[in-house]
Structure formats: structure tokens, C-alpha cells
Design a protein around this motif. Structure first.
Motif, PDB file in Angstrom:
ATOM      1  N   THR A 267       1.199  -0.769  -7.455  1.00 43.63           N
ATOM      2  CA  THR A 267       2.635  -0.468  -7.441  1.00 43.63           C
ATOM      3  C   THR A 267       3.098   0.181  -8.743  1.00 43.63           C
ATOM      4  O   THR A 267       3.906   1.120  -8.729  1.00 43.63           O
ATOM      5  N   GLN A 268       2.593  -0.288  -9.876  1.00 46.16           N
ATOM      6  CA  GLN A 268       2.983   0.307 -11.159  1.00 46.16           C
ATOM      7  C   GLN A 268       2.591   1.786 -11.196  1.00 46.16           C
ATOM      8  O   GLN A 268       3.383   2.643 -11.623  1.00 46.16           O
ATOM      9  N   LEU A 269       1.396   2.088 -10.733  1.00 48.11           N
ATOM     10  CA  LEU A 269       0.930   3.473 -10.716  1.00 48.11           C
ATOM     11  C   LEU A 269       1.788   4.322  -9.789  1.00 48.11           C
ATOM     12  O   LEU A 269       2.223   5.420 -10.152  1.00 48.11           O
ATOM     13  N   SER A 270       2.060   3.819  -8.608  1.00 49.51           N
ATOM     14  CA  SER A 270       2.876   4.555  -7.639  1.00 49.51           C
ATOM     15  C   SER A 270       4.268   4.832  -8.187  1.00 49.51           C
ATOM     16  O   SER A 270       4.774   5.957  -8.101  1.00 49.51           O
ATOM     17  N   ASP A 271       4.891   3.818  -8.768  1.00 50.44           N
ATOM     18  CA  ASP A 271       6.253   3.984  -9.301  1.00 50.44           C
ATOM     19  C   ASP A 271       6.286   4.991 -10.438  1.00 50.44           C
ATOM     20  O   ASP A 271       7.242   5.781 -10.562  1.00 50.44           O
ATOM     21  N   CYS A 272       5.249   4.972 -11.275  1.00 45.49           N
ATOM     22  CA  CYS A 272       5.203   5.895 -12.403  1.00 45.49           C
ATOM     23  C   CYS A 272       5.027   7.336 -11.912  1.00 45.49           C
ATOM     24  O   CYS A 272       5.662   8.261 -12.443  1.00 45.49           O
ATOM     25  N   ILE A 273       4.202   7.534 -10.899  1.00 46.71           N
ATOM     26  CA  ILE A 273       3.997   8.881 -10.345  1.00 46.71           C
ATOM     27  C   ILE A 273       5.304   9.439  -9.800  1.00 46.71           C
ATOM     28  O   ILE A 273       5.697  10.574 -10.093  1.00 46.71           O
ATOM     29  N   THR A 274       5.990   8.644  -8.998  1.00 49.53           N
ATOM     30  CA  THR A 274       7.218   9.137  -8.355  1.00 49.53           C
ATOM     31  C   THR A 274       8.360   9.321  -9.356  1.00 49.53           C
ATOM     32  O   THR A 274       9.283  10.104  -9.117  1.00 49.53           O
ATOM     33  N   LYS A 275       8.277   8.609 -10.478  1.00 49.25           N
ATOM     34  CA  LYS A 275       9.296   8.766 -11.516  1.00 49.25           C
ATOM     35  C   LYS A 275       9.077  10.038 -12.327  1.00 49.25           C
ATOM     36  O   LYS A 275      10.029  10.728 -12.709  1.00 49.25           O
ATOM     37  N   ARG A 276       7.816  10.392 -12.554  1.00 50.11           N
ATOM     38  CA  ARG A 276       7.491  11.498 -13.446  1.00 50.11           C
ATOM     39  C   ARG A 276       7.273  12.837 -12.731  1.00 50.11           C
ATOM     40  O   ARG A 276       7.308  13.892 -13.385  1.00 50.11           O
TER      41      ARG A 276
ATOM     42  N   SER B 174       2.781  23.847  -1.441  1.00 48.42           N
ATOM     43  CA  SER B 174       2.682  24.859  -2.499  1.00 48.42           C
ATOM     44  C   SER B 174       3.885  24.804  -3.429  1.00 48.42           C
ATOM     45  O   SER B 174       3.752  24.930  -4.655  1.00 48.42           O
ATOM     46  N   SER B 175       5.072  24.608  -2.851  1.00 44.26           N
ATOM     47  CA  SER B 175       6.295  24.532  -3.657  1.00 44.26           C
ATOM     48  C   SER B 175       6.272  23.324  -4.587  1.00 44.26           C
ATOM     49  O   SER B 175       6.657  23.420  -5.766  1.00 44.26           O
ATOM     50  N   ILE B 176       5.821  22.181  -4.059  1.00 42.15           N
ATOM     51  CA  ILE B 176       5.743  20.961  -4.877  1.00 42.15           C
ATOM     52  C   ILE B 176       4.730  21.144  -6.011  1.00 42.15           C
ATOM     53  O   ILE B 176       4.973  20.727  -7.159  1.00 42.15           O
ATOM     54  N   ARG B 177       3.598  21.795  -5.707  1.00 43.51           N
ATOM     55  CA  ARG B 177       2.605  22.058  -6.753  1.00 43.51           C
ATOM     56  C   ARG B 177       3.180  22.948  -7.856  1.00 43.51           C
ATOM     57  O   ARG B 177       2.917  22.729  -9.044  1.00 43.51           O
TER      58      ARG B 177
ATOM     59  N   ARG C 151       0.861  -1.179   0.000  1.00 39.65           N
ATOM     60  CA  ARG C 151       0.000   0.000   0.000  1.00 39.65           C
ATOM     61  C   ARG C 151       0.894   1.224   0.000  1.00 39.65           C
ATOM     62  O   ARG C 151       1.737   1.394   0.875  1.00 39.65           O
ATOM     63  N   HIS C 152       0.719   2.054  -1.003  1.00 39.55           N
ATOM     64  CA  HIS C 152       1.567   3.224  -1.191  1.00 39.55           C
ATOM     65  C   HIS C 152       0.839   4.487  -0.750  1.00 39.55           C
ATOM     66  O   HIS C 152      -0.296   4.734  -1.177  1.00 39.55           O
ATOM     67  N   THR C 153       1.492   5.275   0.065  1.00 37.21           N
ATOM     68  CA  THR C 153       1.010   6.615   0.382  1.00 37.21           C
ATOM     69  C   THR C 153       2.074   7.577  -0.117  1.00 37.21           C
ATOM     70  O   THR C 153       3.186   7.622   0.416  1.00 37.21           O
ATOM     71  N   ILE C 154       1.735   8.320  -1.179  1.00 35.11           N
ATOM     72  CA  ILE C 154       2.696   9.215  -1.824  1.00 35.11           C
ATOM     73  C   ILE C 154       2.457  10.625  -1.305  1.00 35.11           C
ATOM     74  O   ILE C 154       1.391  11.215  -1.535  1.00 35.11           O
ATOM     75  N   PHE C 155       3.441  11.187  -0.611  1.00 35.76           N
ATOM     76  CA  PHE C 155       3.287  12.496   0.018  1.00 35.76           C
ATOM     77  C   PHE C 155       3.868  13.593  -0.871  1.00 35.76           C
ATOM     78  O   PHE C 155       4.986  13.486  -1.368  1.00 35.76           O
ATOM     79  N   PHE C 156       3.080  14.654  -1.015  1.00 30.59           N
ATOM     80  CA  PHE C 156       3.508  15.847  -1.737  1.00 30.59           C
ATOM     81  C   PHE C 156       3.628  17.025  -0.766  1.00 30.59           C
ATOM     82  O   PHE C 156       3.619  18.181  -1.174  1.00 30.59           O
TER      83      PHE C 156
ATOM     84  N   SER D 278       7.657  15.365  -8.907  1.00 32.14           N
ATOM     85  CA  SER D 278       8.345  15.635  -7.640  1.00 32.14           C
ATOM     86  C   SER D 278       7.435  15.275  -6.470  1.00 32.14           C
ATOM     87  O   SER D 278       6.257  15.647  -6.438  1.00 32.14           O
ATOM     88  N   THR D 279       7.985  14.539  -5.513  1.00 31.18           N
ATOM     89  CA  THR D 279       7.255  14.179  -4.297  1.00 31.18           C
ATOM     90  C   THR D 279       8.184  14.398  -3.109  1.00 31.18           C
ATOM     91  O   THR D 279       9.384  14.642  -3.281  1.00 31.18           O
ATOM     92  N   VAL D 280       7.637  14.287  -1.895  1.00 36.22           N
ATOM     93  CA  VAL D 280       8.467  14.397  -0.700  1.00 36.22           C
ATOM     94  C   VAL D 280       8.975  13.018  -0.302  1.00 36.22           C
ATOM     95  O   VAL D 280      10.167  12.791  -0.154  1.00 36.22           O
ATOM     96  N   PHE D 281       8.069  12.076  -0.146  1.00 36.98           N
ATOM     97  CA  PHE D 281       8.468  10.689   0.126  1.00 36.98           C
ATOM     98  C   PHE D 281       7.267   9.782  -0.082  1.00 36.98           C
ATOM     99  O   PHE D 281       6.124  10.240  -0.173  1.00 36.98           O
ATOM    100  N   THR D 282       7.543   8.479  -0.164  1.00 38.95           N
ATOM    101  CA  THR D 282       6.477   7.483  -0.316  1.00 38.95           C
ATOM    102  C   THR D 282       6.570   6.482   0.828  1.00 38.95           C
ATOM    103  O   THR D 282       7.625   5.868   1.034  1.00 38.95           O
TER     104      THR D 282
END
Length: 365
Positions: free
Chosen positions: A320-329, A177-180, A142-147, A331-335
Motif C-alpha cells: 500500500t505504501q508503494l501504491s500510494d507513493c506512485i499515485t501521488k508522484r 502514450s499520453s500518460i507516458r 491488492r493494488h492494480t495501478i492503471f496507466f 499521473s495515472t488513470v485509476f487504481t
């Protein structure tokens, strides 16, 4: 425990009657929001005498609740078979060390004929399930992707930070706001050729796109079923939440909760389908379906554009495929990743070796 203990095996018929008489929404704590109950009884897949839960009362006080309801298992070319999702199992903290929890749990299992599926369970009951006749049928992250920094999570981990929450909130908002600002131009540029058709219910064209992508799902999918699953009636917004007369064990009521469903369109053709739930700062992915691999990144870009527009701060997904693609494409803080295991009772009529529990199976957030 007092002698005034009452165990209620809740059928769909009883739930329907309870909605009319407001039976289960008295007192500060209720088993589920009334909006969720109305949504549940609208499901034609559930028969009137099927069980939707078991509630334990001591006098007028709810002290335990098992939330469950039936579904249809996909058996390929054979007739679908009935199973029950056990969504949650709750016992009041004053009764944690009694036999009540185990008793009401066993009551629920027996009522379903032991045809039980559990999508995931809390870590504190791992030992319990290891001793029960269940088989692990899925193990996924289970992925929680933080921005953002997410002040609430920091305070949950380091309680001493609660005294400076107002400072953390400001830092959190600044980081978000900076990440956005970093991600918005990317998303806009990458989605220039796309349009979004937001829908409340699927039309035939949408179902024709979705149908082949759900053929091998663990749970039998039909147009009617997915329309029920994505129906917005299950969520109730409460603009003045502090004046709402009750809180519920199940998610469904808050001052900022709703669902969006959309077709992702390129050159007048559907290339993807996205359904997500917004709850405060949370963006919870319900469906993410893409037909052609060459369009996968584009559909991820569409998801992120929606995420940015809603000004949410983190994304939940078991994909997992979706999570990995998001973090690759982007900017995030951490997952944050945590392993979740899906279980089936050993007497459930299920082909364990060929079953595959997906993000959208048993996802009744």
C-alpha cells in the motif's frame, strides 16, 4: 465421473522424473509450465519426498489440480519450521458440482500434515474457507495501478464492447502514450543521480543490503533462497505462442514474460533493490526494498522509470505504501483495490499474533 479416476500425489522426486519423461506435459492443458517445474526442483529447500501438488485424472484427462510446495517459516531465533504454500486449487468446470474438488483439496491438506498457508484465495471460495479450520493472518489491499484505459478489462466488464475492440485498443494505446509523455520527464529528472546494476543473481554486497530488510519476514530468507526466487529460468518466452503445444494453469509461459532484478545505486552506494516480472502489459512487483526512508521516493522514481521504459500499462503490488507513493508522484488513470486475505490452517505451527505476511512472502508469480 467414470471409474477411471486417478489421484496423483506429486512429490519433488516424481516431478523431477516427470520432467525427464515429459509425463505431465501431454495434451492441451497441463498443471504448470515445464520451466516452472524445472525451477521448482532446483530449490534445495524442498526435499525429494516433499509434496508439490495433487493431480486428479479421469482416464488421460486432467480434471483437478492443487499446486503447493514447502517453505520454511521464520521463527525468530528458533529453527525455521516447514510449512506448505497452497498456491492454487483448480477443478475442471465439468466437475464443479461433484465431490472431486473437496476430496482433492482435503487430500492435499492431509499430505502436508495440515501445515498450510494460503496467501490469497478467489472470492468464489470464500464461503468454503469460512467453514474450514483456517485463521486469517493477513488482510491487505491488492493494488492494480492503471496507466491506460485497459481495453481487456472494459470488455470483461461490458461484454457488448467486444465488437469494437479494435477501436478500444487504439484509444487505450493513445491514453497510455499520453500518460507516458506526462510521466517520462518527471522520472528522468528525478533519477538523474541514479544508476542501475541489473543482475541475474545476488552477489555478497547485494545480500548484505537485503538481509537486514528481510529479518522479520514471515518466510525465512537466505541468499540462496532469494536467488532461487528471482531466477529467470522459471519463465519461458514463446515467440510464436499459438504453436506452443500446451497451455498451463500456472503463469510462466507467454510470448513476452521475463524478470528483471536491479540494485538502485546513488553515489556508489546501494539505496534500493527492485525485482519485477513483465508479462505482456503487466508490471508485477516482486521485491521493493529500501533501507533509508529518505531514499524511498527516489526508489519509487527508479521503479517508474523502469516501468515506462518497458512500455507496460499497469502495475500490480500488495504494498500500500508503494501504491500510494506512485499515485501521488505520477499521473495515472485509476487504481483498482481489492482486499486479499492470507490464511493459515489452525494446526500450522505459527505465532498468529506476531506474524506479518508481506508482498514478497509466498509471491511465486
Amino acid at each position: 465421473m467414470s471409474k477411471n479416476l486417478n489421484i496423483v500425489a506429486l512429490t519433488k522426486k516424481m516431478l523431477r522424473e516427470g520432467i525427464e519423461k515429459n509425463t505431465y506435459w501431454k495434451g492441451n492443458l497441463t498443471p504448470l509450465p515445464k520451466s516452472k517445474a524445472l525451477w521448482l526442483v532446483s530449490n534445495s529447500r524442498i526435499e525429494e519426498e516433499d509434496y508439490c501438488g495433487v493431480i486428479g485424472y479421469e482416464d488421460e484427462k486432467m480434471i483437478s489440480f492443487v499446486f503447493m510446495f514447502p517453505d520454511l517459516l521464520n521463527n525468530g531465533n528458533r529453527e525455521p519450521s516447514k510449512v506448505y504454500w497452497m498456491i492454487s486449487w483448480w477443478v475442471h468446470k465439468d466437475y464443479k458440482d461433484t465431490v472431486l474438488g473437496t476430496y482433492i483439496y482435503n487430500e492435499a491438506v492431509n499430505l502436508t500434515g495440515k501445515q498450510i498457508l494460503i496467501k490469497s484465495y478467489a472470492e468464489n471460495v470464500t464461503t468454503f474457507y469460512e467453514k474450514q479450520p483456517f485463521t486469517v493472518i493477513a488482510s491487505r489491499l491488492r493494488h492494480t495501478i492503471f496507466f491506460s484505459l485497459d481495453a481487456s478489462m472494459l470488455i470483461g466488464r461490458f461484454r457488448f464492447l467486444k465488437s469494437i475492440k479494435f477501436v478500444l485498443d487504439r484509444i487505450d494505446n493513445t491514453v497510455a502514450s499520453s500518460i507516458r509523455l506526462l510521466n517520462r520527464p518527471k522520472a528522468r529528472k528525478r533519477t538523474e543521480t541514479l544508476s542501475y546494476d541489473y543482475i541475474n543473481q545476488m552477489d555478497d554486497e547485494t545480500w548484505e543490503f537485503i538481509d537486514p530488510l528481510c529479518k522479520n519476514d514471515l518466510i525465512y530468507k537466505t541468499k540462496e533462497y532469494i536467488n532461487w526466487q528471482i531466477n529467470g529460468m522459471q519463465y519461458m518466452q514463446t515467440p510464436i505462442a499459438t504453436k506452443h503445444p500446451y497451455t498451463s494453469l500456472q503463469t510462466g509461459t507467454s510470448n513476452n514474460i521475463y524478470i528483471h532484478n536491479l540494485k538502485i545505486i546513488k553515489e556508489n552506494e546501494i539505496i534500493g533493490f527492485l525485482s519485477y516480472v513483465i508479462n505482456y502489459n503487466e508490471f508485477n512487483v516482486k521485491y521493493f526494498l529500501v533501507k533509508e526512508e529518505e531514499n524511498y521516493n527516489l526508489c519509487v522514481d527508479a521503479l517508474i522509470e523502469n516501468f515506462i521504459q518497458k512500455r507496460t500499462k499497469f502495475i500490480f503490488t500488495d504494498d500500500t505504501q508503494l501504491s500510494d507513493c506512485i499515485t501521488k508522484r505520477y499521473s495515472t488513470v485509476f487504481t483498482h483495490k481489492v482486499t486479499k486475505k492470507g490464511l493459515a490452517h489452525n494446526e500450522t505451527k505459527l505465532d498468529f499474533e506476531n506474524s506479518n505476511m508481506l508482498n514478497r512472502d509466498g509471491h511465486f508469480y
